[in-house]
Design a protein around this motif. Structure first.
Motif, PDB file in Angstrom:
ATOM      1  N   TYR A 207       0.467  -7.426  -7.076  1.00 48.03           N
ATOM      2  CA  TYR A 207       0.364  -6.798  -5.754  1.00 48.03           C
ATOM      3  C   TYR A 207       0.967  -7.687  -4.671  1.00 48.03           C
ATOM      4  CZ  TYR A 207      -1.782  -5.574  -1.292  1.00 48.03           C
ATOM      5  OH  TYR A 207      -1.988  -5.276   0.031  1.00 48.03           O
ATOM      6  N   SER A 210       4.605  -7.497  -4.320  1.00 45.74           N
ATOM      7  CA  SER A 210       5.124  -6.146  -4.111  1.00 45.74           C
ATOM      8  C   SER A 210       5.341  -5.872  -2.628  1.00 45.74           C
ATOM      9  CB  SER A 210       4.129  -5.118  -4.679  1.00 45.74           C
ATOM     10  OG  SER A 210       3.014  -4.992  -3.815  1.00 45.74           O
ATOM     11  N   TYR A 212       4.013  -3.598  -0.974  1.00 45.11           N
ATOM     12  CA  TYR A 212       2.794  -3.026  -0.390  1.00 45.11           C
ATOM     13  C   TYR A 212       1.951  -4.086   0.309  1.00 45.11           C
ATOM     14  CZ  TYR A 212       4.058   0.910  -3.368  1.00 45.11           C
ATOM     15  OH  TYR A 212       4.726   1.944  -3.966  1.00 45.11           O
TER      16      TYR A 212
END
Length: 440
Positions: A207, A210, A212
């Motif tokens: 994560y 990433s 995001y």
């Protein structure tokens, strides 16, 4: 997080956090169900001997996650994004160092952590096997606790919840495969837990690489700041001591039950802990959901929002605690039967434990949440004092009650001391609320 509709924001953060914690509680309970039915009271007693030591590495993960998470949210509330990025990198470094130290210490201690609790024979061997597997995977355990908290503080509470659900489902599937199908006994439970946590760790690390994530690890531009490491550890120390408290209490209870009772009472104690997990995880879920909102709004000087979040959180945690006490007493025999493989002595001992040990759960939720609130506003000393107070208050009762009341006294140690501590903590909370109202 500065929304005027703070109630909506409260539920936005709390619901995913509660779902994640409840799912975690469910997979712990399923773990206990498999062990109880396949290995009986001996297996339940053995895992209860190993868990206090595993609680310590879990506590280190919570210390890093909560400490760094609160500081990151406060920095974000002050629009200090560079500092927030650096805090994340320092959190990862702290995880690696602490995991290495824990594993080294466990190797040095050998069988002592299990033996000191009064274990011997097959139970000792099973507990040592479980502890060895998870101890060698300390970095995985630590990261799987800390990283979802950091993701939640990066304004991604839903993804943090998905991670926990994935880990729980993986753990249940691995439990069935390794404990029931392949008959690896308690070692199977340990490998199942470690495998599920490794999956959570890898997905959480992914994560932060990433698009995001608003935060990222700084490897090439990383500059060590020992002050950041100290701040993270200091602010998260309360979470660590809360877990140390759980480990300490479990160790002492194991020792006392084996001394004044038997393996049956020790197994009953394990079941009582499993049955209390859902409430404690619900309370922890709401507390964890409160933390980013309180930290961010406190950093932005929106004290009115801080007060609203506190009012909502404490009302819900106390209410669910009361409901949990009523339900668990109404359906005690049915609940115990889920873990019990037709052992009438284990059933009787566990029902007695439920009646005597769990009536003060709402007060325990109050104390835990108060510590999180003080952490959220960077009052590390007050939060740590609450966690240490939990242990200090119980010590005299641990000495007196078992000697005077035997096994009944052991069951009563925690609820009696929790009620006394909650009186002190309530006074501190009242003073905090008065201060925030004056500054709002």
């Amino acid at each position: 997080m500065l929304s005027n509709n703070i109630t909506k924001q409260f539920w936005r953060y709390s619901i995913p956090s509660v779902i994640a914690m409840v799912v975690s509680g469910v997979y712990l309970i399923v773990d206990g169900i498999f062990i109880g039915h396949v290995l009986g009271a001996s297996g339940l007693a053995a895992i209860n001997l190993a868990w206090p030591i595993i609680f310590l590495v879990t506590g280190l993960g919570l210390m890093v996650g909560v400490g760094a998470g609160a500081l990151i949210s406060i920095a974000s509330g002050k629009a200090q994004q560079t500092k927030a990025q650096s805090l994340l990198s320092h959190a990862l470094l702290l995880m690696i160092v602490m995991a290495a130290l824990f594993t080294s210490l466990l190797w040095a201690l050998g069988e002592t952590p299990i033996r000191v609790q009064g274990a011997s024979g097959d139970i000792q061997q099973m507990a040592e096997s479980y502890l060895s597997i998870l101890g060698n995977g300390a970095l995985v355990v630590l990261c799987s606790c800390a990283l979802p908290i950091l993701i939640r503080n990066d304004n991604s509470p839903n993804f943090a919840t998905v991670l926990m659900i994935i880990g729980a489902v993986a753990n249940i599937g691995l439990d069935y495969l390794l404990i029931v199908h392949w008959n690896w006994q308690l070692a199977g439970a340990a490998y199942a837990t470690l495998g599920a946590q490794a999956l959570v760790m890898l997905l959480a690390l992914g994560y932060f690489f990433s698009p995001y994530s608003t935060l990222s690890f700084q490897f090439s531009r990383f500059t060590l700041n020992t002050g950041y490491l100290a701040n993270i550890a200091n602010l998260g120390l309360s979470s660590f001591f809360t877990t140390v408290y759980t480990a300490f209490i479990t160790v002492i209870h194991n020792y006392l039950f084996l001394r004044y009772g038997s393996i049956t009472e020790t197994g009953a104690y394990a079941i009582v802990l499993y049955l209390s997990v859902i409430y404690y995880f619900i309370a922890e879920g709401f507390a964890n959901g409160m933390q980013p909102l309180i930290s961010y709004n406190y950093g932005a000087k929106r004290y009115d929002n801080v007060l609203k979040v506190m009012a909502l959180g404490f009302s819900i945690i106390l209410g669910t605690g009361l409901a949990a006490v009523v339900l668990i007493n109404l359906f005690s025999e049915l609940s115990v039967g889920v873990f019990n493989n037709n052992d009438p002595e284990l059933l009787s001992a566990t029902v007695t434990g439920i009646r005597l040990h769990l009536w003060a759960m709402p007060f325990d939720g109050l104390v835990f949440t108060a510590a999180v609130v003080f952490q959220s506003i960077n009052m590390a000393n007050r939060a740590t004092l609450i966690s240490l107070g939990n242990m200090a208050v119980q010590l005299p009762f641990m000495l007196i009650l078992p000697m005077t009341l035997g096994v009944t006294g052991i069951w009563l140690v925690m609820p009696v001391s929790t009620v006394l501590l909650s009186i002190l903590v309530t006074g501190w909370l009242i003073k905090l609320v008065s201060k925030l109202k004056a500054e709002a």
